[in-house]
Design an enzyme around this catalytic site. Sequence first.
Site, PDB file in Angstrom:
ATOM      1  N   CYS A   2       0.963  -1.320  -0.024  1.00 34.78           N
ATOM      2  CA  CYS A   2       0.036  -0.055   0.019  1.00 34.78           C
ATOM      3  C   CYS A   2       0.948   1.260   0.066  1.00 34.78           C
ATOM      4  O   CYS A   2       2.019   0.944   0.344  1.00 34.78           O
ATOM      5  CB  CYS A   2      -0.727   0.045   1.227  1.00 34.78           C
ATOM      6  SG  CYS A   2      -1.855  -1.506   1.542  1.00 34.78           S
ATOM      7  N   ARG A  27       1.402   1.558  -5.992  1.00 32.56           N
ATOM      8  CA  ARG A  27       1.582   0.507  -4.854  1.00 32.56           C
ATOM      9  C   ARG A  27       0.408  -0.119  -4.572  1.00 32.56           C
ATOM     10  O   ARG A  27       0.295  -1.044  -3.744  1.00 32.56           O
ATOM     11  CB  ARG A  27       2.223   1.247  -3.599  1.00 32.56           C
ATOM     12  CG  ARG A  27       3.492   1.934  -3.788  1.00 32.56           C
ATOM     13  CD  ARG A  27       3.920   2.675  -2.504  1.00 32.56           C
ATOM     14  NE  ARG A  27       4.109   1.598  -1.437  1.00 32.56           N
ATOM     15  CZ  ARG A  27       5.169   0.949  -1.168  1.00 32.56           C
ATOM     16  NH1 ARG A  27       6.373   1.293  -2.248  1.00 32.56           N
ATOM     17  NH2 ARG A  27       5.593   0.517  -0.402  1.00 32.56           N
ATOM     18  N   TRP A  74      -3.597  -1.665  -1.409  1.00 35.65           N
ATOM     19  CA  TRP A  74      -3.527  -2.899  -2.073  1.00 35.65           C
ATOM     20  C   TRP A  74      -4.122  -4.130  -0.975  1.00 35.65           C
ATOM     21  O   TRP A  74      -3.267  -4.385  -0.056  1.00 35.65           O
ATOM     22  CB  TRP A  74      -2.350  -3.232  -2.581  1.00 35.65           C
ATOM     23  CG  TRP A  74      -2.110  -4.447  -3.300  1.00 35.65           C
ATOM     24  CD1 TRP A  74      -1.533  -5.317  -2.927  1.00 35.65           C
ATOM     25  CD2 TRP A  74      -2.603  -4.805  -4.626  1.00 35.65           C
ATOM     26  NE1 TRP A  74      -1.620  -6.718  -3.952  1.00 35.65           N
ATOM     27  CE2 TRP A  74      -1.983  -6.152  -4.988  1.00 35.65           C
ATOM     28  CE3 TRP A  74      -3.149  -3.862  -5.644  1.00 35.65           C
ATOM     29  CZ2 TRP A  74      -2.434  -6.540  -5.942  1.00 35.65           C
ATOM     30  CZ3 TRP A  74      -3.356  -4.452  -6.738  1.00 35.65           C
ATOM     31  CH2 TRP A  74      -2.955  -5.985  -6.926  1.00 35.65           C
ATOM     32  N   ASN A  98       1.052   0.176   5.885  1.00 34.13           N
ATOM     33  CA  ASN A  98       1.504  -0.519   4.683  1.00 34.13           C
ATOM     34  C   ASN A  98       2.345  -1.928   5.405  1.00 34.13           C
ATOM     35  O   ASN A  98       3.320  -1.531   5.920  1.00 34.13           O
ATOM     36  CB  ASN A  98       2.436   0.379   3.926  1.00 34.13           C
ATOM     37  CG  ASN A  98       3.154  -0.582   2.968  1.00 34.13           C
ATOM     38  OD1 ASN A  98       2.716  -1.568   2.387  1.00 34.13           O
ATOM     39  ND2 ASN A  98       4.474  -0.128   2.611  1.00 34.13           N
ATOM     40  N   GLY A  99       1.830  -2.989   5.035  1.00 32.13           N
ATOM     41  CA  GLY A  99       2.393  -4.120   5.606  1.00 32.13           C
ATOM     42  C   GLY A  99       1.577  -5.266   6.000  1.00 32.13           C
ATOM     43  O   GLY A  99       0.182  -5.388   5.805  1.00 32.13           O
ATOM     44  N   GLU A 483       9.592 -20.299 -18.906  1.00 33.21           N
ATOM     45  CA  GLU A 483       9.291 -19.163 -18.487  1.00 33.21           C
ATOM     46  C   GLU A 483      10.412 -18.053 -18.938  1.00 33.21           C
ATOM     47  O   GLU A 483      10.216 -16.916 -19.499  1.00 33.21           O
ATOM     48  CB  GLU A 483       9.367 -19.049 -16.915  1.00 33.21           C
ATOM     49  CG  GLU A 483       9.080 -17.775 -16.052  1.00 33.21           C
ATOM     50  CD  GLU A 483       7.805 -17.043 -16.565  1.00 33.21           C
ATOM     51  OE1 GLU A 483       7.057 -17.420 -17.473  1.00 33.21           O
ATOM     52  OE2 GLU A 483       7.702 -15.856 -16.302  1.00 33.21           O
ATOM     53  N   LYS A 487       9.472 -15.124 -21.090  1.00 36.13           N
ATOM     54  CA  LYS A 487       9.745 -13.460 -20.634  1.00 36.13           C
ATOM     55  C   LYS A 487      10.409 -13.041 -22.258  1.00 36.13           C
ATOM     56  O   LYS A 487      10.235 -11.910 -22.576  1.00 36.13           O
ATOM     57  CB  LYS A 487      10.764 -13.616 -19.754  1.00 36.13           C
ATOM     58  CG  LYS A 487      10.156 -13.929 -18.468  1.00 36.13           C
ATOM     59  CD  LYS A 487       9.243 -12.671 -17.909  1.00 36.13           C
ATOM     60  CE  LYS A 487       7.786 -12.866 -18.345  1.00 36.13           C
ATOM     61  NZ  LYS A 487       7.021 -13.764 -17.580  1.00 36.13           N
ATOM     62  N   GLU A 490       8.079 -12.382 -25.046  1.00 39.39           N
ATOM     63  CA  GLU A 490       7.086 -11.198 -24.707  1.00 39.39           C
ATOM     64  C   GLU A 490       7.702  -9.838 -24.874  1.00 39.39           C
ATOM     65  O   GLU A 490       6.949  -9.093 -25.396  1.00 39.39           O
ATOM     66  CB  GLU A 490       6.594 -11.593 -23.298  1.00 39.39           C
ATOM     67  CG  GLU A 490       5.622 -12.432 -22.957  1.00 39.39           C
ATOM     68  CD  GLU A 490       5.036 -12.440 -21.598  1.00 39.39           C
ATOM     69  OE1 GLU A 490       5.778 -12.380 -20.494  1.00 39.39           O
ATOM     70  OE2 GLU A 490       3.856 -12.195 -21.255  1.00 39.39           O
ATOM     71  N   HIS A 506      14.578 -35.306 -29.704  1.00 35.79           N
ATOM     72  CA  HIS A 506      13.211 -35.426 -30.488  1.00 35.79           C
ATOM     73  C   HIS A 506      12.817 -34.396 -31.547  1.00 35.79           C
ATOM     74  O   HIS A 506      11.894 -34.462 -32.065  1.00 35.79           O
ATOM     75  CB  HIS A 506      12.414 -35.903 -29.697  1.00 35.79           C
ATOM     76  CG  HIS A 506      12.504 -37.021 -28.665  1.00 35.79           C
ATOM     77  ND1 HIS A 506      12.561 -38.127 -28.924  1.00 35.79           N
ATOM     78  CD2 HIS A 506      12.748 -37.087 -27.282  1.00 35.79           C
ATOM     79  CE1 HIS A 506      13.003 -39.039 -28.013  1.00 35.79           C
ATOM     80  NE2 HIS A 506      13.187 -38.290 -26.902  1.00 35.79           N
ATOM     81  N   LYS A 605      -2.268  -6.952 -19.469  1.00 34.60           N
ATOM     82  CA  LYS A 605      -2.039  -7.584 -18.001  1.00 34.60           C
ATOM     83  C   LYS A 605      -2.997  -8.389 -17.551  1.00 34.60           C
ATOM     84  O   LYS A 605      -2.603  -9.500 -16.851  1.00 34.60           O
ATOM     85  CB  LYS A 605      -1.837  -6.271 -17.051  1.00 34.60           C
ATOM     86  CG  LYS A 605      -1.372  -6.684 -15.743  1.00 34.60           C
ATOM     87  CD  LYS A 605       0.187  -6.929 -15.949  1.00 34.60           C
ATOM     88  CE  LYS A 605       0.612  -7.667 -14.449  1.00 34.60           C
ATOM     89  NZ  LYS A 605       1.947  -8.377 -14.733  1.00 34.60           N
TER      90      LYS A 605
HETATM   91  C1  AGP Z   1       2.924 -13.217 -18.362  1.00 28.10           C
HETATM   92  O1  AGP Z   1       4.272 -12.658 -18.614  1.00 28.10           O
HETATM   93  C2  AGP Z   1       2.277 -12.945 -19.120  1.00 28.10           C
HETATM   94  N1  AGP Z   1       1.763 -11.743 -19.209  1.00 28.10           N
HETATM   95  C3  AGP Z   1       0.929 -13.949 -19.273  1.00 28.10           C
HETATM   96  O2  AGP Z   1       1.247 -15.033 -19.665  1.00 28.10           O
HETATM   97  C4  AGP Z   1      -0.166 -14.189 -17.718  1.00 28.10           C
HETATM   98  O3  AGP Z   1       0.919 -14.943 -16.908  1.00 28.10           O
HETATM   99  C5  AGP Z   1      -1.103 -14.905 -18.150  1.00 28.10           C
HETATM  100  O4  AGP Z   1      -2.075 -14.159 -18.902  1.00 28.10           O
HETATM  101  C6  AGP Z   1      -1.826 -15.258 -16.963  1.00 28.10           C
HETATM  102  O5  AGP Z   1      -2.349 -14.219 -16.248  1.00 28.10           O
HETATM  103  P1  AGP Z   1      -2.943 -14.532 -14.745  1.00 28.10           P
HETATM  104  O6  AGP Z   1      -1.854 -15.173 -14.015  1.00 28.10           O
HETATM  105  O7  AGP Z   1      -3.260 -13.182 -14.162  1.00 28.10           O
HETATM  106  O8  AGP Z   1      -4.050 -15.535 -14.605  1.00 28.10           O
END
Ligand code: AGP
Length: 610
Positions: A2, A27, A74, A98-99, A483, A487, A490, A506, A605
């Site tokens: 927060c 935050r 938050w 905050n915490g 992952e 990253k 993306e 394979h 997001k």
């Molecule tokens: C992660 O970098 C991505 N933006 C995306 O794959 C994300 O993880 C996915 O859309 C799932 O989102 P969520 O964790 O909010 O469900």
Amino acid sequence: MCGIVGYIGPKACAPILLEGLRKLEYRGYDSAGLAVHDGKHIEVVRAVGKLGNLSDALDKHPMKGTLGIGHTRWATHGRPNEVNAHPHVAGGVAVVHNGIIENHLALRHDLEQQGVKFLSDTDTEIVAHLIDRARRTSKLELFDAVRRALQQVQGAYAIAVICETAPDTIVVAKSASPLVIGFGQGEVLCGSDIPALLAHTRDMIFLEDGELAELRPDKVRIETLEGKPVDRPAKRIDWSPVMAERGGFKHFMLKEIHEQPRAVEDTLRGRINLTGGDIHGTEIGLPPEFARDTGRVYFVACGTSHHATIAGRYWIEQLARIPAVVELASEVRCRDPVFTPNDLVVAVSQSGETADTLAAVRAAKAQGAKVLAIANVLDSAIPRVADAALYTHAGPEIGVASTKCFTTQLAALLMLAVYLGRRRGTLDETRARDVLQALVEVPNHMRHVLAQAPYLLGIAKRIVHAPDVLFLGRGLGFPIALEGALKLKEISYIHAEGYAAGEMKHGPIALIDESTPVVVVCPKDALYDKVLSNVQEVRAREGRVFAVATNGDSVIADLAEHLFLIPEVRDEVLPLLTVLPLQLLAYHVADLKGTDIDQPRNLAKTVTVE
Ligand code: AGP
């Protein structure tokens, strides 16, 4: 996470506090509020939602006064509604916080026994009551009453407190959460972060853990909780306002990468019983008999959260010996899957709103399965539909590419596996204690790994022009390879694929030549020798190996073009460390390419569409 602010001086404080909160909205932004002393009384105005709503409420209800505190929330304890919004008031005391107060359940119980009636579900209201009681029953000044209250509190806090009987004082205190004090002309401000103060002053003191301070317009007194005076000169801050909002980092993503030690600490806080080698059951929210009798754990998630569930599956199988299945939530919707009332469906989602994951949860519930949500946003759609929720405490993640939410999901999943293992008797106390000890040590190891971050820039320069990058890993290294590839693609738009290292022969091996960078997750774990063989296969085809390896590994040092070293830790916690260099690698490659790192093209997001 927060944001808190405070002002004491000659000017009307409400607009200053509101402006300060605007700079802290990164935050948290699910509710906000101000408490202002008008010379006689404290008035409180709070509103649900973003700061605009608080601003509208203040237009209707202007606040007069030159001393006040403010908060943007938050939610971690209690739904994001007006009753749970800060400031919280008890008697004549108003508090913003905050915490997370770790021992809030025990303190709340004690206070209820003494006749206190709580208005909110928050841990913060407890602090307001403790201060009010210390002030009234022991006739203490505000500064000493705050000290007395905090001696009973365990956990993380930055608080600002005002009191009806102290119209010229704000008391602030800190442990684990940040708090900055700023000195203007005949005025003193405080806040969670530099940007909140920057419009008024560049002269600031950073309060340290275990310290409290009494702020008056003309002087500030700082002491430790034990009563030792602290004499710390103010520092001159030389940041531009834009830099300041990102805490001095070039992008939110980089800031969030560096926030991971704190985010994991917050996610573990108050949940682990190290002495007993266990997890506090109230934190998981599943009835122990269900945990004991579950026939299958069925993970559903998307994207980065899906990668976390792959590690979750390994942990559940290893530690709890329960059959576990991992499925992309979007694919669950495309089939007619079979769930039973004996299934524990674990839905992982940082936003808690992902449409595919929500649909999978609904499908599972319709067939009688029990659902546990692991989410970062309190009271979001998935935890609301689920039977139980285990929240990660990463705080708001602004960068679209998820980083700190991923590592906090890993921490939550490992705790879940330990909890289930202990209920089922597959994990004895000694091993559980060792795993949990390794987990609580992770944030400090993360700090060491992140301290070497600039080294990744050199590696990034060697990858930035590659059209394709391959990521390989085995066991717990496999989700990290996935992952790392996600990253990179993306945010840098370079084509990248993550593979289980054993799958290379394979098919993907056909891609390997002297121009293909191959990033290998190769720590010294139980699968090290097997991964090393894959590294040799890559080298035999002139492939360029970039390895994430354990400190002191001279064998891999001879095979790899570049190494990124992590400390030696127990196998179970490795993914929380091996992912850090891959996040940084993606970040630096993207930065070299000049892409829009925090808002990469075509992504969102929160994905609330099918
Ligand atoms: C992660 O970098 C991505 N933006 C995306 O794959 C994300 O993880 C996915 O859309 C799932 O989102 P969520 O964790 O909010 O469900």
